[in-house]
Design an enzyme around this catalytic site. Structure first.
Site, PDB file in Angstrom:
ATOM      1  N   TRP A 155     -35.083  -2.181  36.022  1.00 30.12           N
ATOM      2  CA  TRP A 155     -36.121  -1.189  36.349  1.00 30.12           C
ATOM      3  C   TRP A 155     -35.492   0.195  36.562  1.00 30.12           C
ATOM      4  O   TRP A 155     -36.079   1.221  36.247  1.00 30.12           O
ATOM      5  CB  TRP A 155     -36.844  -1.679  37.599  1.00 30.12           C
ATOM      6  N   SER A 179     -31.602   3.234  46.202  1.00 31.06           N
ATOM      7  CA  SER A 179     -32.930   3.240  45.601  1.00 31.06           C
ATOM      8  C   SER A 179     -33.626   4.596  45.802  1.00 31.06           C
ATOM      9  O   SER A 179     -33.052   5.620  45.470  1.00 31.06           O
ATOM     10  CB  SER A 179     -33.731   2.074  46.176  1.00 31.06           C
ATOM     11  N   LYS A 207     -31.978   8.447  45.322  1.00 25.89           N
ATOM     12  CA  LYS A 207     -32.517   9.688  44.737  1.00 25.89           C
ATOM     13  C   LYS A 207     -32.349  10.798  45.770  1.00 25.89           C
ATOM     14  O   LYS A 207     -31.934  11.926  45.472  1.00 25.89           O
ATOM     15  CB  LYS A 207     -34.007   9.527  44.405  1.00 25.89           C
ATOM     16  N   HIS A 237     -31.079  -5.638  42.879  1.00 28.01           N
ATOM     17  CA  HIS A 237     -31.309  -4.278  43.391  1.00 28.01           C
ATOM     18  C   HIS A 237     -31.087  -4.314  44.910  1.00 28.01           C
ATOM     19  O   HIS A 237     -31.950  -4.786  45.655  1.00 28.01           O
ATOM     20  CB  HIS A 237     -32.767  -3.927  43.060  1.00 28.01           C
TER      21      HIS A 237
HETATM   22  C1  GTR Z   1     -39.535   1.134  43.566  1.00 28.67           C
HETATM   23  C2  GTR Z   1     -39.482   2.396  42.761  1.00 28.67           C
HETATM   24  C3  GTR Z   1     -38.063   2.742  42.486  1.00 28.67           C
HETATM   25  C4  GTR Z   1     -37.187   2.638  43.710  1.00 28.67           C
HETATM   26  C5  GTR Z   1     -37.578   1.522  44.653  1.00 28.67           C
HETATM   27  C6  GTR Z   1     -37.045   1.623  46.090  1.00 28.67           C
HETATM   28  O1  GTR Z   1     -40.774   0.660  43.791  1.00 28.67           O
HETATM   29  O2  GTR Z   1     -40.191   2.171  41.581  1.00 28.67           O
HETATM   30  O3  GTR Z   1     -38.005   4.025  41.913  1.00 28.67           O
HETATM   31  O4  GTR Z   1     -37.165   3.829  44.383  1.00 28.67           O
HETATM   32  O5  GTR Z   1     -38.923   1.431  44.791  1.00 28.67           O
HETATM   33  O6  GTR Z   1     -36.859   2.693  46.625  1.00 28.67           O
HETATM   34  O7  GTR Z   1     -36.881   0.577  46.717  1.00 28.67           O
END
Ligand code: GTR
Length: 416
Positions: free
Chosen positions: A345, A254, A258, A395
């Site tokens: 998402w 997540s 990145k 996710h």
């Molecule tokens: C969310 C965000 C995503 C992702 C995620 C995470 O809220 O929109 O880009 O990074 O968090 O890191 O769990």
């Protein structure tokens, strides 16, 4: 299930719905706007890049510079000397198969802040230095395994600090499986590097590397800071001869996916990079505006990127890069991009297409990338130097993902 990922969005007043979707954004492939990706193989001057040598000696630097300036911000040029202190050790961890070590890494002076705590499990029957899966965790080292000996630490939940349950995220780490496969697994809590909330870059390691006032538009944001912290872990791996620092696979999930991609771009000592469900600002193409958008991520997480990134809110076509060029920066090192069906998402197809967009750079090195034209069916891993799968489910990082990462790392590190 309400995942940690969506809490900030709920706090911001937006309801989550099916398959990792937040309402009010596009999830319809037919509504993805027409877009043209910048070509990684064209110099800023407009000339074509025709050889691996041209890529390595010049074009790669141009692309890296564009990402520093417009997306993530610049890391400090010099790294401080690191001091390490083994706080705890067992030769008989994980039911007798592993050495466990808890090592404090000081950045300035021994015994003083700033420091980060590294947890390492490694096979206790290894005859030589072992390859390493390394990655940051979200809520403290003690959440990555049920092992009662791991030192517990509070994590930053926004501005407050909270103690998470031991082993809460053990499924995301699979320490036993990794160690049984002949690897070490090493992790640090990302909040040790920079607590994840917007405080105008005052806390975390920013405190020790102060920002200019006013903050420069290309000053490092939190993603660049976390990435820089992970490079400091590699500084440590380099002096630890039980771990093979030439075989370090960096993994992040997540926002930390990145971070893993950006760390791998900035620091070529990461020999494999794994992006697990990294989405917008990670593997997913910004120009597709599918699921999370540049504007949305900059609004909800203003501290993640550099201020210049705001120029592209709702204005993605003006970006001089897109995320396929971030993947290109890993070349010729192997990179793995993983998506999940329940994570719209993060734009799974956009993550796949980013890998496609990087293939031309891998081809310069005579390497095959994904090797297929369209996104494979769920649970079907594909690819060569660029690995990809779309896992069924939410996710998250699951055992299925780890089985693929271990196979991928064994193949590329040439481990039997
Ligand atoms: C969310 C965000 C995503 C992702 C995620 C995470 O809220 O929109 O880009 O990074 O968090 O890191 O769990």
């Amino acid at each position: 299930m309400l995942t940690a990922a969506f809490i900030p969005l709920l706090v911001a007043g937006i309801a989550g719905s099916a398959a990792g979707q937040i309402s009010g954004f596009n999830y319809d492939e037919s509504k993805v706007p027409d877009y043209k990706l910048p070509d990684p193989l064209v110099f800023n001057s407009g000339k074509a890049v025709t050889s691996a040598k041209q890529w390595t000696s010049k074009r790669r630097g141009e692309v890296l510079e564009l990402f520093r300036k417009e997306v993530y911000g610049r890391q400090p040029k010099d790294a401080p000397r690191l001091y390490s202190e083994e706080l705890e050790r067992s030769e008989n961890a994980l039911g007798g198969i592993a050495i466990r070590r808890q090592i404090r890494l000081y950045l300035g002076r021994r015994g003083e802040q700033p420091y980060m705590d590294l947890l390492v499990y490694q096979p206790n029957d290894a005859e030589k230095a072992v390859p390493v899966f390394m990655g940051p965790n979200f809520r403290g080292n003690h959440t990555t395994d049920h092992d009662p000996a791991i030192h517990a630490k509070e994590y930053h939940k926004g501005q407050s600090v909270v103690m998470e349950k031991r082993g809460e995220k053990a499924h995301r780490w699979q320490a036993e499986l990794i160690v049984k496969s002949g690897f070490a697994v090493a992790t640090v809590y990302y909040g040790d590097i920079d607590p994840d909330f917007d405080d105008n870059w005052k806390n975390g390691w920013h405190k020790y590397f102060p920002m200019d006032d006013p903050v420069k538009p290309d000053a490092w944001g939190s993603i660049a800071t976390w990435a820089w912290g992970l490079s400091r872990v590699v500084d440590y791996l380099e002096i630890d001869d039980t771990l093979d620092h030439d075989k370090v696979a960096l993994i992040g999930h997540s926002r930390l996916g990145k971070t893993a991609l950006w760390a791998g771009a900035e620091d070529e000592r990461f020999k494999i990079v794994i992006s697990n469900n990294s989405g917008c600002g990670g593997a997913a193409l910004s120009r597709r505006r599918f699921g999370e958008t540049v504007e949305r991520i900059n609004q909800v997480f203003p501290h993640w990127f550099c201020d210049n990134f705001n120029k592209y809110n709702g204005n993605e076509d003006e970006l001089p890069v897109d995320q396929h060029m971030l993947i290109s920066l890993i070349a010729p090192r192997p990179v793995y991009i993983a998506s999940a069906t329940g994570d719209e998402w993060a734009d799974p197809n956009g993550e796949f297409k980013s890998g496609k967009g990087a293939e031309s750079v891998y081809a310069l090195f005579g390497l095959k990338g994904l090797g297929v034209e369209s996104q494979p069916k769920p649970n079907t891993p594909i690819g060569d130097a660029i690995g990809y799968h779309l896992r069924e489910g939410p996710h998250d990082v699951m055992k299925f993902d780890w089985i693929q990462y271990i196979q991928f790392a064994k193949r590329h590190f040439e481990i039997k």
